[in-house]
Design a protein around this motif. Sequence first.
Motif, mmCIF file in Angstrom:
data_model
loop_
_atom_site.group_PDB
_atom_site.id
_atom_site.type_symbol
_atom_site.label_atom_id
_atom_site.label_comp_id
_atom_site.label_asym_id
_atom_site.label_seq_id
_atom_site.Cartn_x
_atom_site.Cartn_y
_atom_site.Cartn_z
ATOM 1 N N ALA A 169 -10.871 3.230 2.541
ATOM 2 C CA ALA A 169 -9.919 4.434 2.322
ATOM 3 C C ALA A 169 -9.830 4.547 0.832
ATOM 4 C CB ALA A 169 -8.473 4.154 2.872
ATOM 5 N N PHE A 170 -9.527 3.813 0.025
ATOM 6 C CA PHE A 170 -9.401 3.989 -1.372
ATOM 7 C C PHE A 170 -10.475 4.550 -2.070
ATOM 8 C CE2 PHE A 170 -4.917 2.680 -2.898
ATOM 9 C CZ PHE A 170 -4.340 2.438 -1.788
ATOM 10 N N VAL A 200 0.736 -1.332 0.016
ATOM 11 C CA VAL A 200 -0.010 -0.183 -0.018
ATOM 12 C C VAL A 200 0.884 1.385 -0.080
ATOM 13 C CG1 VAL A 200 -1.869 1.256 1.276
ATOM 14 C CG2 VAL A 200 -1.979 -1.288 0.959
ATOM 15 N N GLN A 201 1.983 1.352 0.717
ATOM 16 C CA GLN A 201 2.970 2.419 0.847
ATOM 17 C C GLN A 201 3.446 2.632 -0.638
ATOM 18 O OE1 GLN A 201 6.267 1.591 3.288
ATOM 19 N NE2 GLN A 201 7.462 3.374 2.272
ATOM 20 N N PRO A 244 -6.350 1.729 9.342
ATOM 21 C CA PRO A 244 -4.894 2.126 9.715
ATOM 22 C C PRO A 244 -4.915 2.765 10.974
ATOM 23 C CG PRO A 244 -5.078 2.637 7.451
ATOM 24 C CD PRO A 244 -6.576 2.571 8.116
ATOM 25 N N GLN A 245 -5.863 3.953 11.049
ATOM 26 C CA GLN A 245 -5.594 4.659 12.618
ATOM 27 C C GLN A 245 -6.353 3.943 13.766
ATOM 28 O OE1 GLN A 245 -6.397 5.853 9.544
ATOM 29 N NE2 GLN A 245 -6.124 8.213 9.608
ATOM 30 N N ALA A 247 -11.376 8.211 -1.010
ATOM 31 C CA ALA A 247 -10.320 9.085 -1.243
ATOM 32 C C ALA A 247 -10.736 9.396 -2.976
ATOM 33 C CB ALA A 247 -8.959 8.618 -0.832
ATOM 34 N N ARG A 293 -3.868 -1.141 18.943
ATOM 35 C CA ARG A 293 -2.751 -1.766 19.290
ATOM 36 C C ARG A 293 -2.143 -1.786 20.447
ATOM 37 N NH1 ARG A 293 1.741 0.149 15.319
ATOM 38 N NH2 ARG A 293 1.542 1.774 17.002
ATOM 39 N N PRO A 294 -1.842 -0.434 21.379
ATOM 40 C CA PRO A 294 -1.452 -0.737 23.011
ATOM 41 C C PRO A 294 -2.470 -1.435 23.777
ATOM 42 C CG PRO A 294 -1.817 1.518 22.242
ATOM 43 C CD PRO A 294 -1.887 0.769 20.895
ATOM 44 N N ASP A 297 -2.043 -5.155 23.127
ATOM 45 C CA ASP A 297 -0.881 -5.496 23.876
ATOM 46 C C ASP A 297 -1.087 -5.758 25.339
ATOM 47 O OD1 ASP A 297 0.545 -5.354 21.377
ATOM 48 O OD2 ASP A 297 1.540 -3.458 21.768
ATOM 49 N N THR A 331 0.694 4.077 -3.096
ATOM 50 C CA THR A 331 0.400 5.175 -2.630
ATOM 51 C C THR A 331 1.310 6.470 -3.084
ATOM 52 O OG1 THR A 331 -0.686 4.252 -0.682
ATOM 53 C CG2 THR A 331 -0.567 6.672 -0.971
ATOM 54 N N GLU A 356 -6.220 0.515 13.713
ATOM 55 C CA GLU A 356 -5.524 -0.558 14.062
ATOM 56 C C GLU A 356 -4.110 0.105 15.111
ATOM 57 O OE1 GLU A 356 -3.423 -1.720 10.663
ATOM 58 O OE2 GLU A 356 -3.484 -3.763 11.407
ATOM 59 N N ALA A 357 -3.945 1.307 14.765
ATOM 60 C CA ALA A 357 -2.784 1.885 15.704
ATOM 61 C C ALA A 357 -3.366 2.136 16.881
ATOM 62 C CB ALA A 357 -2.173 3.131 14.996
#
Lengths: 416, 299
Positions: free
Chosen positions: A95-96, A70-71, A381-382, A99, A388-389, A392, A74, A384-385
Amino acid sequence: MSTIMIKRLICAAVLSGTIATNVNAEELRFTVWTGSKAHLDMLNDIAEGFRQTHPDVTVRYDTIPFGDYVQKLTLQMAGGNPPDLGWLLENSAPAFVEAGALADVSKTLHATENYNYADFSTSAMGLWTKDDGVYGIPFSTSPFLVYYNKSLYDAAGLETPDQRATDGTWTWEQLKKDAATLRNADAGVWGYETVDGQGYSARVWHNLIPIIRAYGGNAWTDGTCHLDSPEAVKAIKLFHDMIYVDGSAVPPGEQGDFFSGKSALTVTQISRVSKLADANFDWGIAPLPAGPAGNAATVGQAAVVAFAQGKNKDIAAEFLAYMTNAKNVAKMAEFFPPARKSVLEGDAFLSSNPAITPEQMKIVAQGIENGSVLPSHEHFPQIEAKARPEFDALWSKDADIQATMTKLCQGIQPLL
Amino acid sequence: MSAAIKGPSLTLKAREAISGWLFVSPILTGFMIFFVGPLIAVFYYSTTEWNLLSQQSHFVGMENYVDALTRNDTFWNVLVNSLVFAAGLVPLNMLLALGLALALSRSVRGAVFFRTVFFAPVITSAVAWAIIWTFLLQHESGAVNRALSVIGINGPNWLHEPHWAMASVIFTRVLKTVGLNMILYIAALQSIPRDYTEAARLEGANGWEIFRRITWPLLAPTTLVIMVITVVGSLKVFDHIYLMTGGGPQNATLVLAFYIYEQGFKFFNTGYASALAVILFVLILALTILQTILKAARK
């Protein structure tokens, strides 16, 4: 005529020829994340078929490694060098689409003779449509399945997961029991390995969502997080107990590769069968276990898309329609479980992969038919981030699962 | 009729200047396009809200900076993590490098072998290094904890417990990079004239006094260089974190360079990521200037 003059004439002829060829020929650049020769040969075969009706069009497949896909895609788009077509995973879809990065191919699909768009179920197309627009056609709808080490099951005298699935006794509770029985610390064999051994990091969603759904929970619906619901907490508790009470699941920070015989059970997709070609044990596959809410098959999805900024949008849309027609979907079914109902129900699909028996392929087909796609969101993505903690924080013996999941939901709720 | 033959209109100095510029122009052009251009572009992008995916961009002035510095709690956590990483790595790396250099700069048996051993990780692939260490640091079956269990210590789950994860990435990074600093120190030690130490020894100075009064002051320029490159390297660390912990567990190892990557390439907030990159640039610049000033003040 001097020698110099002759040389100039030859150069001019060659140059004009090149220019003329360029004017007529069109090259479609198609990004994929596979580097497998077998996959690329099959894709090139489809491109060759397209040349019969479009002799001037060539298709160049551009492999980008999965981790950077994806990176890099993009960056190519931002750099003014977008591909014409490409593969895209379900978690990137919203997202795609939002956008405006994907081309609407609905007109071309409807104008293509014998395309039979209705062959794709509404649920399979869910992520790839918006209003009346169609922004991608799934080429791979791959259900999550249980892989088990039959040699270990037989040695322990246990009923195998596929037998239990037939009996209707294949549940997550049963999987937990089997994993505890088959754990053999002395031989270094674990009971259960999470998806690709990444169930605590990159694939934590893939690890937990199937269990949560079987218990009647879900990630979110209509903008509301449900990961802190009693059902979700109960499901996570089951998996947590497998790690910290039974000691049967490969814990965080350990390796226990199913494919080299170090775990008795795992959950993954059909494409991993290729890793079992040299396995020195017998193996089998079974559907995902049921839970209190019944069966909850979960599928991962990838689609062929055409990019809105592509230079040859019309031809790209035509190639997309060609690649996803019934004939080519049947061809791709050897590697990628199809989303077309007609192909899925046909006998050819059941024997499409020599490494998988027709009975096993039936399990795959059932998973596709009944499965729901992994959670996806425009802000995935946001999300997921942010999550994440908190995920964990689950991975310790004394973790308070309810409190952790409540905090997780509070964190991601504004993004939903 | 005689046509006046004109001589060269340029002076010798001007002609030399032109040929000089022509000679350096290829590298200068490349430098401007690939280094200076992007650097200026990052400053400009940091004042925009630019979504890499939708390609929509508009000017927002200092909004990205205000948001990062006043409204984003994660940013401050990330900044603290970066400083903790640097504060752990820099002294450990420099002390170890100096110790190794002092031990291995002498012409003793085996010195060349050990220099090679300690320098080898520098030229080893960072990816291979990080992956091997994730195996060595596994909880139960990792070699490190197995070795510890022999002496009766129950080792932690190094990469999956927040405090130990940061310590683990610092330690493995030190082992990866200490060889380069060791070589710089060895070169500096070998350039110190022997006369100084011999004279001091004749005057009755012991080993510690010779180190403190002669060796250490003469190593000062090298120490400054090493400190600057180690601080800069530690604040820019990315590959190690990406491969070993992915910023976890519980964001304990989420450092600035990794956060910039996430903002830019995972969330597509290119403008915001550019602002964070400028903040990192300013931070590194300030620390480098501070080190130079402190060094100058001591003289």
